[in-house]
Design a protein around this motif. Structure first.
Motif, mmCIF file in Angstrom:
data_model
loop_
_atom_site.group_PDB
_atom_site.id
_atom_site.type_symbol
_atom_site.label_atom_id
_atom_site.label_comp_id
_atom_site.label_asym_id
_atom_site.label_seq_id
_atom_site.Cartn_x
_atom_site.Cartn_y
_atom_site.Cartn_z
ATOM 1 N N LEU A 1 -6.232 -5.014 7.145
ATOM 2 C CA LEU A 1 -5.253 -6.111 7.124
ATOM 3 C C LEU A 1 -4.315 -5.913 5.935
ATOM 4 O O LEU A 1 -4.294 -6.690 4.981
ATOM 5 C CB LEU A 1 -5.979 -7.453 7.044
ATOM 6 N N HIS A 2 -3.518 -4.834 6.015
ATOM 7 C CA HIS A 2 -2.711 -4.454 4.854
ATOM 8 C C HIS A 2 -1.576 -5.427 4.585
ATOM 9 O O HIS A 2 -1.205 -5.633 3.427
ATOM 10 C CB HIS A 2 -2.168 -3.040 5.058
ATOM 11 N N ASP A 3 -1.007 -6.008 5.629
ATOM 12 C CA ASP A 3 0.090 -6.949 5.418
ATOM 13 C C ASP A 3 -0.380 -8.153 4.598
ATOM 14 O O ASP A 3 0.305 -8.603 3.672
ATOM 15 C CB ASP A 3 0.649 -7.414 6.761
ATOM 16 N N GLU A 4 -1.539 -8.686 4.942
ATOM 17 C CA GLU A 4 -2.068 -9.832 4.203
ATOM 18 C C GLU A 4 -2.468 -9.429 2.780
ATOM 19 O O GLU A 4 -2.294 -10.202 1.834
ATOM 20 C CB GLU A 4 -3.255 -10.430 4.949
ATOM 21 N N ALA A 5 -3.010 -8.217 2.630
ATOM 22 C CA ALA A 5 -3.367 -7.737 1.293
ATOM 23 C C ALA A 5 -2.125 -7.615 0.421
ATOM 24 O O ALA A 5 -2.146 -7.992 -0.768
ATOM 25 C CB ALA A 5 -4.080 -6.395 1.403
ATOM 26 N N ARG A 6 -1.018 -7.100 0.983
ATOM 27 C CA ARG A 6 0.222 -6.979 0.203
ATOM 28 C C ARG A 6 0.745 -8.347 -0.210
ATOM 29 O O ARG A 6 1.192 -8.542 -1.344
ATOM 30 C CB ARG A 6 1.290 -6.248 1.026
ATOM 31 N N ALA A 7 0.668 -9.296 0.705
ATOM 32 C CA ALA A 7 1.162 -10.645 0.389
ATOM 33 C C ALA A 7 0.347 -11.266 -0.748
ATOM 34 O O ALA A 7 0.901 -11.897 -1.655
ATOM 35 C CB ALA A 7 1.101 -11.518 1.633
ATOM 36 N N ILE A 8 -0.957 -11.071 -0.703
ATOM 37 C CA ILE A 8 -1.819 -11.618 -1.770
ATOM 38 C C ILE A 8 -1.486 -10.967 -3.106
ATOM 39 O O ILE A 8 -1.352 -11.647 -4.134
ATOM 40 C CB ILE A 8 -3.296 -11.398 -1.408
ATOM 41 N N ALA A 9 -1.344 -9.633 -3.103
ATOM 42 C CA ALA A 9 -1.059 -8.918 -4.347
ATOM 43 C C ALA A 9 0.306 -9.299 -4.907
ATOM 44 O O ALA A 9 0.461 -9.505 -6.127
ATOM 45 C CB ALA A 9 -1.142 -7.412 -4.110
ATOM 46 N N GLU A 10 1.316 -9.389 -4.048
ATOM 47 C CA GLU A 10 2.654 -9.735 -4.520
ATOM 48 C C GLU A 10 2.688 -11.138 -5.132
ATOM 49 O O GLU A 10 3.325 -11.367 -6.168
ATOM 50 C CB GLU A 10 3.651 -9.622 -3.368
ATOM 51 N N GLU A 11 2.004 -12.072 -4.495
ATOM 52 C CA GLU A 11 1.973 -13.431 -5.014
ATOM 53 C C GLU A 11 1.302 -13.476 -6.392
ATOM 54 O O GLU A 11 1.747 -14.186 -7.304
ATOM 55 C CB GLU A 11 1.232 -14.337 -4.041
ATOM 56 N N SER A 12 0.230 -12.702 -6.539
ATOM 57 C CA SER A 12 -0.472 -12.671 -7.821
ATOM 58 C C SER A 12 0.372 -12.003 -8.898
ATOM 59 O O SER A 12 0.412 -12.463 -10.046
ATOM 60 C CB SER A 12 -1.810 -11.944 -7.660
ATOM 61 N N VAL B 1 -9.457 -12.444 -8.641
ATOM 62 C CA VAL B 1 -9.612 -13.014 -7.298
ATOM 63 C C VAL B 1 -8.641 -12.327 -6.334
ATOM 64 O O VAL B 1 -9.026 -11.913 -5.237
ATOM 65 C CB VAL B 1 -9.370 -14.537 -7.326
ATOM 66 N N ALA B 2 -7.385 -12.215 -6.774
ATOM 67 C CA ALA B 2 -6.387 -11.586 -5.905
ATOM 68 C C ALA B 2 -6.721 -10.124 -5.640
ATOM 69 O O ALA B 2 -6.592 -9.642 -4.495
ATOM 70 C CB ALA B 2 -5.010 -11.701 -6.545
ATOM 71 N N ALA B 3 -7.159 -9.408 -6.687
ATOM 72 C CA ALA B 3 -7.496 -7.992 -6.498
ATOM 73 C C ALA B 3 -8.670 -7.834 -5.547
ATOM 74 O O ALA B 3 -8.666 -6.950 -4.664
ATOM 75 C CB ALA B 3 -7.810 -7.359 -7.848
ATOM 76 N N ARG B 4 -9.693 -8.689 -5.696
ATOM 77 C CA ARG B 4 -10.859 -8.576 -4.817
ATOM 78 C C ARG B 4 -10.507 -8.945 -3.388
ATOM 79 O O ARG B 4 -10.957 -8.301 -2.442
ATOM 80 C CB ARG B 4 -11.980 -9.505 -5.329
ATOM 81 N N ALA B 5 -9.701 -9.982 -3.224
ATOM 82 C CA ALA B 5 -9.305 -10.394 -1.880
ATOM 83 C C ALA B 5 -8.441 -9.319 -1.218
ATOM 84 O O ALA B 5 -8.640 -8.986 -0.035
ATOM 85 C CB ALA B 5 -8.556 -11.712 -1.944
ATOM 86 N N ALA B 6 -7.487 -8.767 -1.970
ATOM 87 C CA ALA B 6 -6.631 -7.715 -1.397
ATOM 88 C C ALA B 6 -7.455 -6.498 -1.004
ATOM 89 O O ALA B 6 -7.227 -5.898 0.064
ATOM 90 C CB ALA B 6 -5.550 -7.338 -2.407
ATOM 91 N N SER B 7 -8.432 -6.137 -1.830
ATOM 92 C CA SER B 7 -9.296 -5.002 -1.488
ATOM 93 C C SER B 7 -10.103 -5.292 -0.221
ATOM 94 O O SER B 7 -10.297 -4.409 0.625
ATOM 95 C CB SER B 7 -10.237 -4.695 -2.649
#
Length: 388
Positions: free
Chosen positions: A265-276, A252-258
């Motif tokens: 929206l790279h800042d939000e993608a980084r936040a999602i990936a880091e949290e995961s 889920v996190a990988a698909r959302a970050a992609s």
């Protein structure tokens, strides 16, 4: 024998006499004869009354016999229909169901068996005719709607199946089997939010295999987050509806970050990936984190490099992390670190795509440094990896 002896002795010593007067007639007879005639008359009258009564009851007895015979035939037809249905002999099952339906008490269940048999023989008209015959039978409403839902889902008619599910829900029936077929109908209709809702309900009741549950969630989030028609705001709205426990699931996190990366929206993608990645390590999330690299020279890019170096101390042999760290250092123009990490990723690579990307990054680095020969060599290796 005692009774016969007693009667004989009594009759022998019985001097009684009976006289019947009917002027001008007179009949004399012994008492013994009179008793015999009286008993014989009673027996004859009793037999006559029984014969008349049996004659009058004959139509009722014939009707009862026919009813019992019809019940035997109907019940035998029901047993034969069920046996043939379970054996996969659907033609025999439908014929037996027709015999069973002649008995009113069996008509409803026979219709359900006949509908299933006709469906298996790909005869939708006969199937619908069987089901229409019990449409107004309230005692079989739940069974009919469950059968309709199952058969329509199997026939890939999700809209009609969902109508049956809605009618079933309106009657207050929400048992597990109904939820399972509702989930399948919504899956065919590509109603992914409802699929996710039903998967969560079924998971709470332990009605889904964990592998199937995980796969359905993955398909749902893939469809919800991977649509090309989403803009930034719609993607944010969809992500806001994802439960907190699902946001850290790797796929889920990988698909959302992609999806966020694809819209810039790279800042939000980084936040999602880091949290995961805090919740659990996964290479798919690491790749998405690599694609969410900040612009060169920005403090956030340096923070990404520091975070990757921290992770690397815990996972020194992770090829995906080495490739990510080399790519970030290349973007920041830290040539020495970039070369070291990329070469290590190349030596530890597990698949052709990682080899191809590592060669490409090394070629770009040598090209930026003006080392044309080394760049050309890595470009060739990248092309060979693409062919292989």
């Amino acid at each position: 024998m005692a009774a016969a002896i007693g009667i004989a002795v009594t009759a022998r010593f019985n001097p009684g006499n009976v006289v019947l007067f009917y002027p001008p007639h007179r009949i004399d007879m012994s008492l013994n004869l009179f008793v015999v005639l009286l008993v014989a008359s009673f027996l004859a009258l009793y037999g006559l009354v029984r014969a008349i009564n049996a004659t009058l009851r004959m139509p009722q007895r014939v009707a009862a016999y026919r009813q019992r015979r019809a019940e035997r035939e109907g019940n035998k037809g029901m047993r034969d229909a069920l046996k043939a249905l379970f054996e996969g002999r659907f033609g025999h099952a439908e014929k037996a169901a027709m015999r069973a339906a002649e008995l009113p008490e069996n008509a409803g269940l026979a219709a359900l068996i006949g509908a299933r048999a006709a469906h298996r023989m790909r005869e939708p008209a006969r199937r619908d005719a069987w089901l229409a015959g019990i449409a107004h039978d309230n005692t079989l409403k739940t069974a009919r709607l469950m059968t309709v839902t199952e058969l329509l889902v199997d026939d890939h008619q999700p809209e009609a199946a969902l109508e049956a599910v809605a009618e079933l829900n309106a009657s207050g029936q929400r048992h597990i089997h109904a939820l399972q077929w509702a989930m399948k109908a919504n899956q065919q209709a590509r109603n992914w939010p409802e699929v996710l809702r039903l998967v969560r309900i079924l998971d709470k009741r332990r009605a889904l295999h964990p592998a199937l549950s995980s796969r359905l969630r993955e398909l749902s989030y893939e469809a919800l987050l991977g649509g090309d028609g989403h803009d930034a705001e719609s993607l944010r709205r969809i992500w806001a509806t994802v439960p907190a426990q699902d946001r850290t699931v790797p796929y889920v996190a990988a698909r959302a970050a992609s999806a966020f990366n694809a819209r810039g929206l790279h800042d939000e993608a980084r936040a999602i990936a880091e949290e995961s990645l805090k919740a659990g390590w996964d290479e798919r999330v690491v790749r998405a984190y690599r694609d969410a690299a900040s612009p060169a020279g920005s403090p956030s890019l340096l923070a990404q490099i520091e975070a990757c170096e921290t992770w690397r101390r815990e996972r020194p042999m992770d090829a995906e992390l080495a490739l990510t760290l080399g790519s970030l250092c290349l973007k920041q123009k830290l040539w020495g670190k970039a070369q070291r990490y990329l070469e290590q990723a190349l030596s530890d690579a597990l698949d052709a795509s990682m080899v191809r990307e590592a060669h490409l990054k090394l070629a770009q680095m040598h090209e930026a440094l003006g080392q044309e020969q080394e760049a050309a060599s890595h470009y060739r290796q990248c092309a060979l990896a693409s062919v292989l």
